[in-house]
Design an enzyme around this catalytic site. Structure first.
Site, PDB file in Angstrom:
ATOM      1  N   HIS A 317       0.835  -1.198   0.000  1.00  0.00           N
ATOM      2  CA  HIS A 317       0.000   0.000   0.000  1.00  0.00           C
ATOM      3  C   HIS A 317       0.871   1.249   0.000  1.00  0.00           C
ATOM      4  O   HIS A 317       2.003   1.243   0.466  1.00  0.00           O
ATOM      5  CB  HIS A 317      -0.934   0.028   1.216  1.00  0.00           C
ATOM      6  CG  HIS A 317      -0.218   0.126   2.535  1.00  0.00           C
ATOM      7  ND1 HIS A 317       0.444  -0.939   3.115  1.00  0.00           N
ATOM      8  CD2 HIS A 317      -0.058   1.169   3.398  1.00  0.00           C
ATOM      9  CE1 HIS A 317       0.975  -0.566   4.266  1.00  0.00           C
ATOM     10  NE2 HIS A 317       0.691   0.716   4.463  1.00  0.00           N
ATOM     11  N   TYR A 318       0.321   2.317  -0.550  1.00  0.00           N
ATOM     12  CA  TYR A 318       0.945   3.638  -0.558  1.00  0.00           C
ATOM     13  C   TYR A 318       0.001   4.615   0.144  1.00  0.00           C
ATOM     14  O   TYR A 318      -1.211   4.403   0.185  1.00  0.00           O
ATOM     15  CB  TYR A 318       1.191   4.126  -1.989  1.00  0.00           C
ATOM     16  CG  TYR A 318       2.215   3.337  -2.776  1.00  0.00           C
ATOM     17  CD1 TYR A 318       3.490   3.853  -3.012  1.00  0.00           C
ATOM     18  CD2 TYR A 318       1.912   2.092  -3.314  1.00  0.00           C
ATOM     19  CE1 TYR A 318       4.432   3.145  -3.755  1.00  0.00           C
ATOM     20  CE2 TYR A 318       2.838   1.371  -4.049  1.00  0.00           C
ATOM     21  CZ  TYR A 318       4.098   1.905  -4.268  1.00  0.00           C
ATOM     22  OH  TYR A 318       5.017   1.197  -5.004  1.00  0.00           O
TER      23      TYR A 318
END
Length: 468
Positions: A317-318
């Site tokens: 995830h970012y």
């Protein structure tokens, strides 16, 4: 102002684009000036609504009209390039690699013998080109394979939809203001009067109390564990939207952060169904970079925390942020290091490397960036990443990818007054404890940042030079 298309909850895939073109071809009242109903706006809008009805009530005729206008404009631009190539007498005529070119060839029926667009149609296209707001709609032609030579078309298509809808989120298109998680994001923020270079401290006690329990992290290459929390287990209410690739084998999510640092703080979860660990992949890096490039919004940043660098969930995830202020690191000086790499001025407490990326070089530069990230991974060097457009004191549409190699930490992330991750390394300090916030000074922050500097950084620099 955001376009209606950007607010849609149904997104354009390559198959949908092709389906729309075939549909329009079968409805000559849209494109053929000789059709008796061509001048009827009501009939035209009804035709768009007919296509929109296949995708539910939330997909409007206006979205279909906007998309067709975009496709037709792209076709006209390519046609002009072909004509220009012929007029110059090029040995090899201009070759179009656009995936909709052949499907749109029926538009040639309305052209004159010179293969130029009919005056009426060309005028419509030109008017559309002049009135399209670049920030609200990026044409396929600008990010086509022909223009960039090697941009990953799948990443670009997904990035376009992400950028469009994320702008919709900023305008509260999903009604976030009325949700519990939306209120959590509206935290009390103020500047610390004592601070000079670090003026982005922020009190955010809710992040410390409302967040999920962090995962035990022992290795930068720790395997994904589906028995632990991951983004396939979140409530559907936390999903802003999902995007599926054409083959339905790859799904990307934009997710509400239940413990946001600030308003609009969201999570981009690429290929969520593949259950990848928190390790940057080339595809996800290109996706994140393209989102920033296509958004054309200097307030948008994307961050990444590797395992052992304060990542609390081992599922790829970012972080997406929208902040109007300039982060301290974005105003620092950079000097050329080696090849495409720049390094941070030594006056900053922690070192960092920087790559500059524009639309044409995106695919090539992401390969260069990924080379460095692979080196860090193989040598178990924890790292944080910031993707921004505010470095180098210019505003030319390019993006900068900042990478911080740092000392790693193992175990469960402790919820102290603040934890040094990508935000803190950039000079932005969300503070979770009100008492600590009231007494915090600039003198407290610089030593905290220096604490995470690699001891053998000079040796690391020599080895990185060998990569380029």
């Amino acid at each position: 102002m955001i376009s209606d298309f950007a607010k849609e909850k149904v997104f354009w895939t390559r198959k949908m684009n092709l389906k729309l073109v075939k549909f329009i071809e079968s409805r000559p009242n849209i494109w053929n000036p000789k059709h008796p109903k061509y001048t009827s706006v009501a009939v035209r809008d009804q035709t768009y609504a007919e296509f929109a009805s296949e995708y539910g009530n939330e997909f409007t005729w206006q979205a279909v009209k906007d998309r067709w206008t975009n496709i037709r404009s792209t076709f006209a631009n390519y046609l002009r390039k072909i004509n220009h190539s012929r007029q110059k007498g090029d040995a090899e005529p201009y070759k179009v690699n656009w995936h909709l070119w052949e499907a749109c060839s029926f538009l040639l029926k309305i052209n004159r013998k010179s293969n130029n667009l009919d005056n009426h149609e060309e005028q419509n296209v030109n008017e559309t080109d002049e009135t399209t707001d670049r920030k609200e709609e990026i044409s396929d032609e600008e990010f086509s394979d022909d223009n960039s030579n090697s941009l990953n078309s799948s990443c670009v298509n997904v990035a376009k939809n992400l950028a469009s809808v994320f702008r919709g989120v900023q305008n509260d298109a999903f009604g976030l203001n009325n949700t519990k998680t939306g209120h959590v994001g509206q935290v009390v923020a103020k500047k610390l009067s004592q601070m000079n270079s670090y003026d982005a401290a922020q009190l955010n006690p809710e992040r410390g109390t409302n967040r999920r329990i962090p995962e035990q992290i022992n290795n930068i290459r720790q395997e994904f564990d589906e028995n632990k929390f991951n983004f396939t287990k979140i409530s559907s209410k936390e999903i802003l939207f999902s995007l599926c690739e054409d083959d339905d084998q790859d799904t990307h999510l934009l997710v509400i952060n239940v413990s946001p640092i600030s308003r609009y703080h969201s999570l981009l979860c690429p290929s969520v169904n593949k259950k990848l660990p928190q390790v940057v992949t080339h595809e996800s890096l290109q996706l994140a970079v393209n989102v920033v490039l296509i958004a054309q919004d200097r307030n948008v940043r994307i961050g990444f925390n590797s395992l052992c660098a304060m990542a609390s969930v081992n599922h790829l995830h970012y972080h997406l942020f929208v902040e109007k202020f300039t982060l301290p690191i974005e105003s620092m000086e950079w000097k050329h290091f080696e090849g495409p790499v720049y390094c941070l001025n030594e006056n900053y407490p922690v070192p960092a490397f920087c790559f500059e990326v524009d639309q044409k070089s995106s695919h090539k530069m992401c390969k260069e960036i990924f080379k460095l990230l692979q080196y860090f991974l193989h040598n178990s060097i924890a790292h944080n990443i910031l993707i921004t457009t505010r470095c180098f004191a210019k505003n030319d549409g390019s993006a900068q990818v900042l990478i911080f190699p740092r000392k790693g930490t193992i175990g469960v992330k402790q919820l102290t007054a603040f934890n040094v991750a990508v935000c803190e390394l950039s000079g932005w300090f969300p503070v979770y404890d009100e008492q600590a916030f009231s007494t915090l000074t600039a003198e407290d922050l610089e030593p905290e940042l220096k604490k995470w500097k690699l001891e053998n950084f000079d040796k690391l620099c020599d080895e990185i030079k060998g990569l380029y």
